[in-house]
Scaffold this motif. Structure first.
Motif, PDB file in Angstrom:
ATOM      1  N   THR A  47      -5.168   7.415   5.597  1.00  0.00           N
ATOM      2  CA  THR A  47      -4.384   7.557   4.371  1.00  0.00           C
ATOM      3  C   THR A  47      -5.017   8.464   3.329  1.00  0.00           C
ATOM      4  O   THR A  47      -4.387   8.772   2.313  1.00  0.00           O
ATOM      5  CB  THR A  47      -4.154   6.174   3.735  1.00  0.00           C
ATOM      6  N   SER A  84       0.914   3.496   2.049  1.00  0.00           N
ATOM      7  CA  SER A  84       1.365   3.755   3.418  1.00  0.00           C
ATOM      8  C   SER A  84       2.616   2.951   3.778  1.00  0.00           C
ATOM      9  O   SER A  84       3.275   3.232   4.786  1.00  0.00           O
ATOM     10  CB  SER A  84       0.240   3.425   4.409  1.00  0.00           C
ATOM     11  N   LEU A 131      -5.148  10.675  -1.709  1.00  0.00           N
ATOM     12  CA  LEU A 131      -4.263   9.992  -0.775  1.00  0.00           C
ATOM     13  C   LEU A 131      -3.295  11.009  -0.177  1.00  0.00           C
ATOM     14  O   LEU A 131      -2.715  11.832  -0.886  1.00  0.00           O
ATOM     15  CB  LEU A 131      -3.503   8.875  -1.478  1.00  0.00           C
ATOM     16  N   ALA A 158       0.849  -1.184   0.000  1.00  0.00           N
ATOM     17  CA  ALA A 158       0.000   0.000   0.000  1.00  0.00           C
ATOM     18  C   ALA A 158       0.886   1.236   0.000  1.00  0.00           C
ATOM     19  O   ALA A 158       2.070   1.175   0.346  1.00  0.00           O
ATOM     20  CB  ALA A 158      -0.911   0.005   1.232  1.00  0.00           C
ATOM     21  N   ASN A 207      -7.548   1.831   0.786  1.00  0.00           N
ATOM     22  CA  ASN A 207      -6.789   3.037   1.132  1.00  0.00           C
ATOM     23  C   ASN A 207      -7.648   4.279   1.329  1.00  0.00           C
ATOM     24  O   ASN A 207      -7.127   5.337   1.687  1.00  0.00           O
ATOM     25  CB  ASN A 207      -5.677   3.303   0.112  1.00  0.00           C
TER      26      ASN A 207
END
Length: 597
Positions: free
Chosen positions: A126, A62, A595, A60, A121
């Protein structure tokens, strides 16, 4: 025999992947067997990662910046490798354009090419507000988007277009938020229109209807916009503009002033023709570009007469008026406003819209059409072949009662469904709409039902399934229709056998105040479907739901300290989702979500 302690002859290497991909870290070590391995992420042991190579789960965004190392152990001792860094980037986005209201002429609200935003996400950790783009008036029109537009502001940009009630159009870099150009559509000495004694759009009326873009028109692409204005002498104007998408310059010798007349003896008629008075109307429903014609539809200011129901078309390359239709030519009312949604169309060139309360001719001719040509409060199918005409319609049996109680159909938008197969294997061509009575009306586009004074001759009617009236339109995704009526939850109706479920298949856990909401959908094909909806109020709220069950993934009030709040709500706002970002209009800005860095 003395064991040889581990030595590392090949350290783990940095890895760079796109979100959704895996990364593999490898170590090569020498030393007395057996060698044992334990991989760590950010200094914490990873369960089960006990081989010389470690492959991560799907990464991801993140995970970007995470550090991976491995401890190698044998009877002679242990040794920790150097750290390797994982870099995760967003996948290259498809070149997706949003050039018309609710994404397509069927008005489904789907962007099925969204590869960045996923159900995993989109959460308050995020995902959130990136910025707000200030503008000079209310944003009632849905923002539009062109990907990778060349020759604009000296380069290539993803571009967001925003129109305001102050008669301005802005082009922003959709990624950085930089303003690329801004134009005013006011002529010298003019201002945007006042509210015309009506509280529906205040304090000024400029651009209300969502524009439409043709990327292939003109030298670089053209945006078609209708703007209302007035001069110091009290004259009102409606004009159709065609703007170059790279500069905002007028194209095709525009703008052109919108004037029209039509045979009839109804409101504001003279010498056997009803006359379009630009002061009495606003272009509320989105523009429709179909087969080279830009179609405009016209709403009244509240119910302030005189007014009737106008649809006016213009050639997209000459801006010459090509067709005019009035659907209440021998009566009054019957405006087309549809809560700022937009007329829809099928692939055969037929146009569908919901007409508001107004005169309906109950005396029918031999073909079942009103003899006087009045179609107030009807679900209309218009043929665009050789000029506009009413090809078919559906009218409620209790239309007079609905008119008298202001419970008309015209408060909502019509959605054209994809071809569906019923339980007998027959392909059905359907459209769906709803209005103030809280019913959902599903019409057969090949035989809509016309008018019967004792019963509704309709393909399917879901009576009272919505909590209140509809001042919006639905979205469609994966054989599901999503509605958000006033004060109601978002309700999902699954489609099977070319029929809607008779009660909601699932619904959101929260409700939406007036005017409800028009949902939008982002997805990657049929996966990662997210339903987005804007909530009106003193503080606007953007909601995101898993489209498969309407469980909420995110809302802009979740983050602490008001991190994601983006301004005061505006009534009929439809979110735009493109290439990993969500754009939502307010009374003086556009909130941009994506994001978080």
């Amino acid at each position: 025999m003395t064991s040889s302690a581990p030595t590392i002859v090949q350290q783990p290497a940095n890895q760079a992947v796109t979100a959704g991909s895996t990364a593999t870290f490898v170590v090569v070590a020498n030393g007395s067997a057996p060698l044992a391995y334990q991989w760590q992420k950010n200094g914490i042991a990873i369960n089960g990662a006990t081989s010389a190579a470690y492959t991560t789960p799907a990464a991801a965004l993140s995970d970007s910046g995470a550090k991976f190392r491995v401890v190698v152990t044998n009877a002679g001792g242990s040794l920790t490798s150097m750290e390797a860094t994982l870099t995760v980037s967003a996948p290259a986005a498809a070149a997706v354009d949003i050039v018309t209201y609710h994404n397509d002429i069927a008005r489904t609200g789907q962007n099925l090419n969204e590869t960045i935003l996923t159900t995993a996400n989109v959460n308050s950790t995020t995902f959130g507000k990136i910025r707000s783009l200030p503008v000079d008036g209310k944003v009632d029109a849905q923002p539009l988007y062109l990907a990778g537009l060349q020759n604009i502001s000296g380069g290539t940009h993803n571009v967001l277009y925003v129109a305001t009630e102050h008669d301005s159009v802005y082009a922003f870099d959709a990624d950085s938020g930089a303003q690329l150009w801004k134009v005013s559509m006011l002529a010298a000495g003019e201002t945007a229109s006042d509210a015309r004694g009506c509280d529906q759009i205040t304090p000024e009326i400029g651009v209300t209807a969502t524009p439409v873009i043709d990327r292939s028109a003109g030298p670089h692409g053209a945006m078609y916009v209708v703007a209302m204005s007035k001069d110091a002498s009290g004259n009102y104007f409606q004009r159709l503009h065609a703007l170059d998408v790279t500069t905002g310059a007028e194209l095709f010798a525009g703008p052109v002033q919108i004037d029209a007349s039509f045979p009839g003896t109804g409101d504001n008629s003279s010498n056997g023709r009803v006359v379009f008075d630009p002061a009495q109307y606003k272009d509320r429903a989105a523009l429709l570009l179909l087969n080279g014609i830009v179609y405009t539809t016209w709403a009244s200011h509240c119910d302030i007469r005189p007014y009737t129901g106008w649809i006016i078309g213009y050639n997209q390359t000459t801006l010459a008026q090509t067709t005019v239709l009035n659907v209440v030519p021998n009566g009054s009312e019957g405006a087309i406003w549809m809560a700022d949604t937009g007329p829809s169309a099928d692939n055969a060139g037929n146009i569908y819209l919901l007409d508001a309360n107004g005169d309906f001719g109950t005396t029918l001719n031999a073909s079942g059409f009103p003899s006087n040509g009045n179609y107030g409060n009807a679900f209309l199918k218009l043929s665009s072949s050789g000029g506009l005409s009413v090809a078919d319609y559906f009218e409620m049996h209790d239309q007079q009662q609905e008119n008298d109680s202001d419970a008309d159909l015209g408060s909502g938008g019509a959605l054209v469904l994809p071809d569906l197969s019923d339980d007998s294997g027959i392909t059905r061509h359907l459209a769906v709409g709803a209005g103030k009575d809280g019913h959902i009306y599903v019409v057969n586009r090949d035989a809509m039902g016309k008018y019967n004074s004792s019963a509704n001759n309709i393909y399917q009617e879901l009576t009272g399934v919505l909590g209140a009236g509809v001042f919006s339109m639905p979205a469609y995704f994966n054989n599901t229709i999503y509605y958000a009526a006033i004060g109601d939850a978002i309700k999902a109706f699954k489609i099977a056998g070319a029929r809607l479920s008779t009660s909601p298949s699932f619904q959101s856990g929260n409700t939406f105040p007036y005017p409800g909401a028009t949902p939008s959908i982002s997805a990657n094909g049929s996966s990662n479907g997210i339903l987005w909806a804007a909530e009106n109020g003193g503080t606007a709220v953007l909601h995101a739901y898993d489209a498969s069950n309407l469980h909420e993934l995110y809302n802009s009030n979740q983050a602490s300290g008001g991190r994601d709040q983006f301004g005061t709500g505006n009534k009929f706002i439809t979110p735009t989702i493109a290439n990993g970002k969500v754009y939502v209009g307010t009374i003086n800005s556009v909130g941009v979500f994506g994001l978080l860095p």
